[in-house]
Design a protein around this motif. Structure first.
Motif, PDB file in Angstrom:
ATOM      1  N   PRO A 116     -10.240  21.499   3.904  1.00  0.00           N
ATOM      2  CA  PRO A 116     -10.026  20.969   5.258  1.00  0.00           C
ATOM      3  C   PRO A 116     -11.060  19.927   5.699  1.00  0.00           C
ATOM      4  N   PHE A 117     -10.596  18.987   6.547  1.00  0.00           N
ATOM      5  CA  PHE A 117     -11.501  18.044   7.214  1.00  0.00           C
ATOM      6  C   PHE A 117     -10.824  17.587   8.500  1.00  0.00           C
ATOM      7  N   ASN A 118     -11.603  16.907   9.332  1.00  0.00           N
ATOM      8  CA  ASN A 118     -11.123  16.603  10.693  1.00  0.00           C
ATOM      9  C   ASN A 118     -11.279  15.121  11.028  1.00  0.00           C
ATOM     10  N   VAL A 119     -10.535  14.701  12.007  1.00  0.00           N
ATOM     11  CA  VAL A 119     -10.778  13.379  12.588  1.00  0.00           C
ATOM     12  C   VAL A 119     -12.206  13.377  13.127  1.00  0.00           C
ATOM     13  N   GLY A 120     -12.938  12.319  12.836  1.00  0.00           N
ATOM     14  CA  GLY A 120     -14.336  12.241  13.277  1.00  0.00           C
ATOM     15  C   GLY A 120     -15.328  12.587  12.176  1.00  0.00           C
ATOM     16  N   ASP A 121     -14.869  13.249  11.125  1.00  0.00           N
ATOM     17  CA  ASP A 121     -15.767  13.568  10.003  1.00  0.00           C
ATOM     18  C   ASP A 121     -16.140  12.292   9.241  1.00  0.00           C
ATOM     19  N   PRO A 140     -10.585   2.415   5.672  1.00  0.00           N
ATOM     20  CA  PRO A 140     -10.921   0.993   5.824  1.00  0.00           C
ATOM     21  C   PRO A 140     -11.025   0.231   4.500  1.00  0.00           C
ATOM     22  N   TYR A 141     -10.713   0.896   3.400  1.00  0.00           N
ATOM     23  CA  TYR A 141     -10.822   0.235   2.083  1.00  0.00           C
ATOM     24  C   TYR A 141      -9.469   0.272   1.382  1.00  0.00           C
ATOM     25  N   GLU A 142      -9.263  -0.714   0.501  1.00  0.00           N
ATOM     26  CA  GLU A 142      -8.081  -0.652  -0.361  1.00  0.00           C
ATOM     27  C   GLU A 142      -8.319   0.404  -1.418  1.00  0.00           C
ATOM     28  N   VAL A 143      -7.314   1.235  -1.645  1.00  0.00           N
ATOM     29  CA  VAL A 143      -7.494   2.323  -2.608  1.00  0.00           C
ATOM     30  C   VAL A 143      -6.340   2.325  -3.607  1.00  0.00           C
ATOM     31  N   GLU A 144      -6.513   3.115  -4.650  1.00  0.00           N
ATOM     32  CA  GLU A 144      -5.469   3.250  -5.680  1.00  0.00           C
ATOM     33  C   GLU A 144      -5.148   4.715  -5.886  1.00  0.00           C
ATOM     34  N   LYS A 145      -3.966   4.946  -6.429  1.00  0.00           N
ATOM     35  CA  LYS A 145      -3.570   6.311  -6.783  1.00  0.00           C
ATOM     36  C   LYS A 145      -4.601   6.888  -7.752  1.00  0.00           C
ATOM     37  N   TYR A 146      -4.915   8.137  -7.585  1.00  0.00           N
ATOM     38  CA  TYR A 146      -5.866   8.915  -8.405  1.00  0.00           C
ATOM     39  C   TYR A 146      -7.328   8.762  -7.964  1.00  0.00           C
ATOM     40  N   GLU A 147      -7.590   7.871  -6.970  1.00  0.00           N
ATOM     41  CA  GLU A 147      -8.953   7.895  -6.416  1.00  0.00           C
ATOM     42  C   GLU A 147      -9.049   9.127  -5.510  1.00  0.00           C
ATOM     43  N   ILE A 148     -10.279   9.545  -5.211  1.00  0.00           N
ATOM     44  CA  ILE A 148     -10.401  10.807  -4.475  1.00  0.00           C
ATOM     45  C   ILE A 148     -11.281  10.669  -3.230  1.00  0.00           C
ATOM     46  N   LEU A 149     -11.068  11.597  -2.311  1.00  0.00           N
ATOM     47  CA  LEU A 149     -11.904  11.671  -1.113  1.00  0.00           C
ATOM     48  C   LEU A 149     -12.719  12.969  -1.161  1.00  0.00           C
ATOM     49  N   ARG A 150     -13.933  12.877  -0.660  1.00  0.00           N
ATOM     50  CA  ARG A 150     -14.783  14.078  -0.631  1.00  0.00           C
ATOM     51  C   ARG A 150     -15.620  14.085   0.636  1.00  0.00           C
ATOM     52  N   LYS A 151     -16.129  15.262   0.955  1.00  0.00           N
ATOM     53  CA  LYS A 151     -17.044  15.382   2.099  1.00  0.00           C
ATOM     54  C   LYS A 151     -18.416  14.864   1.701  1.00  0.00           C
ATOM     55  N   GLN A 183     -16.453  23.220  -1.906  1.00  0.00           N
ATOM     56  CA  GLN A 183     -15.375  22.822  -0.980  1.00  0.00           C
ATOM     57  C   GLN A 183     -15.570  21.410  -0.433  1.00  0.00           C
ATOM     58  N   ASN A 184     -16.222  20.566  -1.218  1.00  0.00           N
ATOM     59  CA  ASN A 184     -16.423  19.177  -0.768  1.00  0.00           C
ATOM     60  C   ASN A 184     -15.281  18.264  -1.194  1.00  0.00           C
ATOM     61  N   TYR A 185     -14.460  18.757  -2.130  1.00  0.00           N
ATOM     62  CA  TYR A 185     -13.365  17.932  -2.634  1.00  0.00           C
ATOM     63  C   TYR A 185     -12.210  17.995  -1.648  1.00  0.00           C
ATOM     64  N   LEU A 186     -11.872  16.862  -1.069  1.00  0.00           N
ATOM     65  CA  LEU A 186     -10.847  16.861  -0.035  1.00  0.00           C
ATOM     66  C   LEU A 186      -9.456  16.584  -0.587  1.00  0.00           C
ATOM     67  N   GLY A 187      -9.408  15.873  -1.708  1.00  0.00           N
ATOM     68  CA  GLY A 187      -8.098  15.667  -2.305  1.00  0.00           C
ATOM     69  C   GLY A 187      -7.977  14.358  -3.052  1.00  0.00           C
ATOM     70  N   MET A 188      -6.832  14.247  -3.731  1.00  0.00           N
ATOM     71  CA  MET A 188      -6.576  13.056  -4.550  1.00  0.00           C
ATOM     72  C   MET A 188      -5.580  12.153  -3.838  1.00  0.00           C
ATOM     73  N   ILE A 189      -5.793  10.859  -3.939  1.00  0.00           N
ATOM     74  CA  ILE A 189      -4.909   9.889  -3.281  1.00  0.00           C
ATOM     75  C   ILE A 189      -3.642   9.706  -4.124  1.00  0.00           C
ATOM     76  N   LEU A 190      -2.507   9.831  -3.460  1.00  0.00           N
ATOM     77  CA  LEU A 190      -1.213   9.710  -4.152  1.00  0.00           C
ATOM     78  C   LEU A 190      -0.557   8.353  -3.920  1.00  0.00           C
ATOM     79  N   ASP A 191      -0.909   7.741  -2.800  1.00  0.00           N
ATOM     80  CA  ASP A 191      -0.228   6.481  -2.459  1.00  0.00           C
ATOM     81  C   ASP A 191      -1.093   5.724  -1.446  1.00  0.00           C
TER      82      ASP A 191
END
Lengths: 393, 274
Positions: A333-338, A380-391, A310-318
C-alpha cells in the motif's frame, strides 16, 4: 578486453524480461523437465521460444538448467529435450550428468555445455575434468575462496562461472541428502525441502545446549569483490534465485549491472551506494561467505525474525503518455502525498510525490491499498512496462 | 564381491582380522577426521596390509583445492611404491590427477549423490575407473537394479552421512553466543529437529561439519543377494562405531552373518524420490 558476463536467474518469462531489461548479459532458466528448481514456475516450450527470441533481440544469451541426475527410463525424453533445446536456439545448458553431456555431444547440438555447481568444482583439476568431457564452462562450487578462484583461473583456460549473490546452501551443494532423509524430497531432483533453514535442538553428551540451533547461511552479496573477480579473469558472475521475485531481480540485476559498468569505466568510489540499492531487494542479512577466505559465526543465520520490507509497490504494466499516468500492478500500500521512487532500466532511481491515484473502477482514491489490484498513478517521468515503483526507505 | 573395512590405526588390523581389504582414512585427504591416519601411519598400514597379502585402499574424499594437489601428488608417488590397490575419491579433480599420473585404473569413484542410474554408472566406467559406488540415498530396490546392470560398489554398513559443510557450525554457534569452553571433538553432539523424535550425530573437524543418520545403515542380511547380483565392493564404514560393535563386525565378516542385523535398516524407510 571481453567484458565479464552478468548471469541472472529467471523463474518464468516475465522474470526473464525483467533480467534482460535491467541489464543481464545472460539469463538462466529451467524447463518443465530436468531442472533443479521444481518450485519455480519454469518454462513451457512456448515460453522458452518467446524468451529466447526476446533475449536474443536484446543481445542476451539464454542458458537452460539441466542439472538433475536423470533416472533410467528417461533416455528417450532426454534426447528429445536436448534436440528441442537446440531447435529453440538456447546458448548453453547447465549439466551435472555425464550421461546428458555425452548424449548432447552425440546428438551434435550447437549450444555450449556448462558443468553445474552441483558438482562442487573447486580446483583446476576438476575444471579440467569437465573440460575434457566437453564442457566449455565450469560453474564453481560456492566453497571456493577468492584466492582459490584465482589459482583455478591461473591453471586452466576453460571459462569459469562464480556465484556472486543470493541464497546459499550451507552444505556442499551436491553432497547434501538432509531433505531426502527428513522429508523424502530429493534435493538432487529439484525438490529440496531446505532442512538447513529449520530450527534444531542441540545436545552435548545428551544434555540440551539450546533449542535454537540453526544451520543456515546468510545470503551471499559480493559487491566489493566484483573488481577482483573481473581482474582474475572470471568469465561469468552468477546471481542465484530462480524462485525470487520481480522486485529482487530488478534491484539486484540493475545494481550489479551498474557496478560492473562503473568498474570498467573506473567510476567506483565506494561500495555503499551499491549495497544500499541491493538492500532494497528484501530484508535478508548478507555475507561475503567463502569469497573472503573463511567463514565464521558472522556468516550464519541465528534468527529468522526479519520482517518483510514492504517497500516494493509494484510493477508498471502500461503508460499513458498524454495523461502522464502509469498503470501499476500493486503489491504494497501507498497513498497520495507519499514520496516514492521510480526504478528504471537504465536511469538512476528518481523520486516523486504521488499526486493522483485512480482505481480499477475509474475512481479517484487516496490510497492504493489493495495488493494485486491495478491503479493508475500520476507520474512526472516517462516510464516503460516492467519498470517498478518503490517506497523511499 | 570384495568387502572393505575402513581403518585408521595399526591395531585395527587385528581387530578386523577377518577382513581382506582395508580403506585407510587419511588425516589429510579424508573429509571426515573422526579417526584418521597421518601419512606415517598410512605407510605403516599399507606395508603391513601388503605383508598380510590383503588389499589396501586410500580414502581421498574431501573437497580438493589447487593448493592441496602438490602434496597429494607427492603422497601418491610415494605410497604407490608400497603397492596400494586403489584410491577412493569423491572430487572428480582427484580422478583427473590419477589419470594424469597414469593411475586411473586404480581410481574408485566414491560417489556421493551422482550415480543414481545405470546409464550414469556406465558413463563413469567408460572413463576407465577401477570401481564406482552407488549414491548414498537410493532405495534397496533401486540399488539392486543398478548392480545388476553395472557392477557398482555400495556402503553396506555404517552411519550414513547426510550433510557435509565446509563451515565449522558448532564452533560458530559457540562464538555467536559466547559459550564458555571450546568445541571439543571428544564430546558427543547431536541435533534434534523440533517435530521429530530422532537425534542425529553432528561432528565438526578442520574440514567442516557433518550430520549423520540416527541409525546404522546395515545391509548384511542382503549380502548374499547383492553378491549374486554382482556387487563389486561392499564398504563397511566404522566411523562413529563403538569398539564392541567393531568386534561383532569382525565376527560377521567370516560368513556375512545374516543374524548381524542389530539396527534398523535404511532400506525399509528411505526411498529415493521418483
Amino acid at each position: 578486453m571481453k567484458k565479464i558476463e552478468l548471469l541472472a536467474p529467471a523463474g518464468d518469462l516475465e522474470k526473464l524480461k525483467i533480467d534482460v531489461l535491467y541489464g543481464a548479459d545472460a539469463v538462466y532458466i529451467g524447463g518443465k523437465a530436468f531442472s533443479l528448481r521444481a518450485g519455480a514456475t519454469n518454462f513451457t516450450k512456448e515460453d522458452m521460444i518467446e524468451g529466447v527470441k526476446f533475449a536474443h533481440e536484446h543481445g542476451v544469451k539464454v542458458h537452460v538448467t539441466f542439472n538433475i541426475y536423470p533416472n533410467d527410463g528417461d533416455e528417450k525424453k532426454i534426447d528429445e529435450y536436448l534436440l528441442e533445446l537446440d531447435e529453440i536456439g538456447v546458448d548453453a545448458i547447465i549439466v551435472s550428468s555425464l550421461y546428458v553431456i555425452n548424449r548432447a555431444k552425440a546428438l551434435g547440438v550447437h549450444y555450449e555445455l556448462h558443468s553445474s555447481t552441483q558438482e562442487s568444482t573447486t580446483s583446476s583439476y576438476a575444471v579440467n575434468f569437465w573440460a575434457k568431457q566437453g564442457c566449455a564452462r565450469a560453474v564453481l562450487g560456492r566453497e571456493a575462496t577468492l584466492e582459490e578462484i584465482k589459482r583455478i583461473r591461473e591453471k586452466t583456460k576453460t571459462d569459469i562461472e562464480v556465484f556472486i549473490h543470493g541464497a546459499m546452501c550451507c552444505s556442499v551443494s551436491g553432497r547434501c541428502t538432509l531433505s531426502n532423509y527428513y522429508t523424502k524430497r530429493d534435493a538432487n531432483k529439484g525438490a529440496c525441502s531446505h532442512p538447513c533453514r529449520w530450527t534444531y535442538s542441540l545436545y552435548r553428551n545428551d544434555k540440551k545446549v539450546t533449542d535454537e540451533f540453526l544451520l543456515g547461511s546468510k545470503d551471499l552479496m559480493t559487491v566489493d569483490y566484483i573488481k577482483d573477480l573481473i581482474e582474475i579473469g572470471v568469465s561469468s558472475l552468477k546471481i542465484e534465485g530462480r524462485m525470487k521475485s520481480v522486485n529482487y531481480l530488478a534491484h539486484v540485476v540493475k545494481t550489479y549491472r551498474k557496478l560492473i559498468d562503473d568498474i570498467y569505466d573506473n567510476k567506483v568510489k565506494g561500495y555503499e551506494e551499491y549495497e544500499n540499492e541491493i538492500a532494497q531487494s528484501g530484508n535478508r542479512s548478507f555475507t561475503k561467505a567463502w569469497i573472503k577466505g573463511y567463514t565464521d559465526h558472522n556468516d550464519l543465520i541465528y534468527s529468522f525474525s526479519n520482517t518483510p520490507l514492504q517497500n516494493y509497490l509494484g510493477m508498471i504494466l502500461d503508460y499513458d503518455k498524454e495523461k502522464h499516468m502509469c498503470l501499476l500492478q500493486a503489491k504494497n500500500p501507498f497513498n497520495v502525498g507519499d514520496v516514492i521512487e521510480l526504478v528504471s532500466f537504465k536511469k538512476d532511481v528518481r523520486s516523486f510525490i504521488v499526486t493522483k491515484l485512480i482505481d480499477e473502477k475509474g475512481n479517484d482514491v487516496q490510497s492504493a491499498n489493495n495488493p494485486f489490484f491495478t491503479y493508475w498513478v500520476e507520474i512526472p517521468y516517462e516510464v516503460e512496462k516492467y519498470e517498478i515503483l518503490r517506497k523511499t526507505i | 564381491m570384495e568387502l572393505i573395512v575402513t581403518i585408521s590405526e595399526i591395531n585395527e588390523l587385528e581387530l578386523f582380522s577377518n577382513a581382506s581389504s582395508f580403506l585407510i582414512n587419511s588425516k589429510v585427504y579424508a573429509s571426515l577426521e573422526y579417526k584418521t591416519a597421518n601419512n606415517n601411519t598410512i605407510f605403516r598400514l599399507v606395508k603391513k596390509i601388503k605383508e598380510l597379502n590383503k588389499k589396501a585402499y586410500i580414502l581421498i574424499d574431501k573437497l580438493m583445492f589447487d593448493e592441496e594437489y602438490p602434496k597429494l601428488i607427492s603422497f601418491i608417488n610415494k605410497i604407490e611404491k608400497e603397492g596400494v590397490d586403489g584410491y577412493f575419491f569423491s572430487d572428480l579433480g582427484v580422478y583427473e590427477l590419477l589419470d594424469e599420473l597414469g593411475l586411473k585404473d586404480k581410481a574408485i569413484y566414491y560417489s556421493q549423490t551422482q550415480i543414481v542410474s545405470t546409464m550414469e554408472g556406465r558413463q563413469y566406467f567408460s572413463l576407465g575407473m577401477k570401481g564406482i559406488f552407488a549414491s548414498r540415498y537410493l532405495s534397496y530396490e533401486k540399488v539392486k537394479e543398478l548392480i545388476k546392470d553395472v557392477n557398482l560398489g555400495l556402503r553396506i554398513f555404517g552411519y550414513h552421512n547426510l550433510f557435509y559443510s565446509r563451515r565449522g557450525l558448532l564452533t560458530a554457534y559457540k562464538e555467536e553466543f559466547n559459550l564458555s569452553g571450546r568445541y571439543d571433538r571428544t564430546d558427543n553432539y547431536t541435533i534434534k529437529e523440533m517435530k521429530r523424535d530422532v537425534k542425529n550425530p553432528i561432528f565438526e573437524d578442520t574440514n567442516g561439519t557433518y550430520i549423520f543418520t540416527d541409525y546404522i545403515d546395515n545391509h548384511f542380511s542382503e549380502l548374499d543377494e547383492l553378491n549374486s547380483l554382482g556387487l563389486s565392493y561392499g564398504l563397511i564404514d566404522t566411523n562413529l562405531l563403538d569398539d564392541s560393535l567393531k568386534i561383532q563386525l569382525n565376527d560377521a565378516l567370516v560368513n556375512y552373518s545374516k543374524e548381524f542385523n542389530s539396527e534398523k535398516r535404511i532400506i525399509d524407510t528411505y526411498k529415493v524420490a521418483e
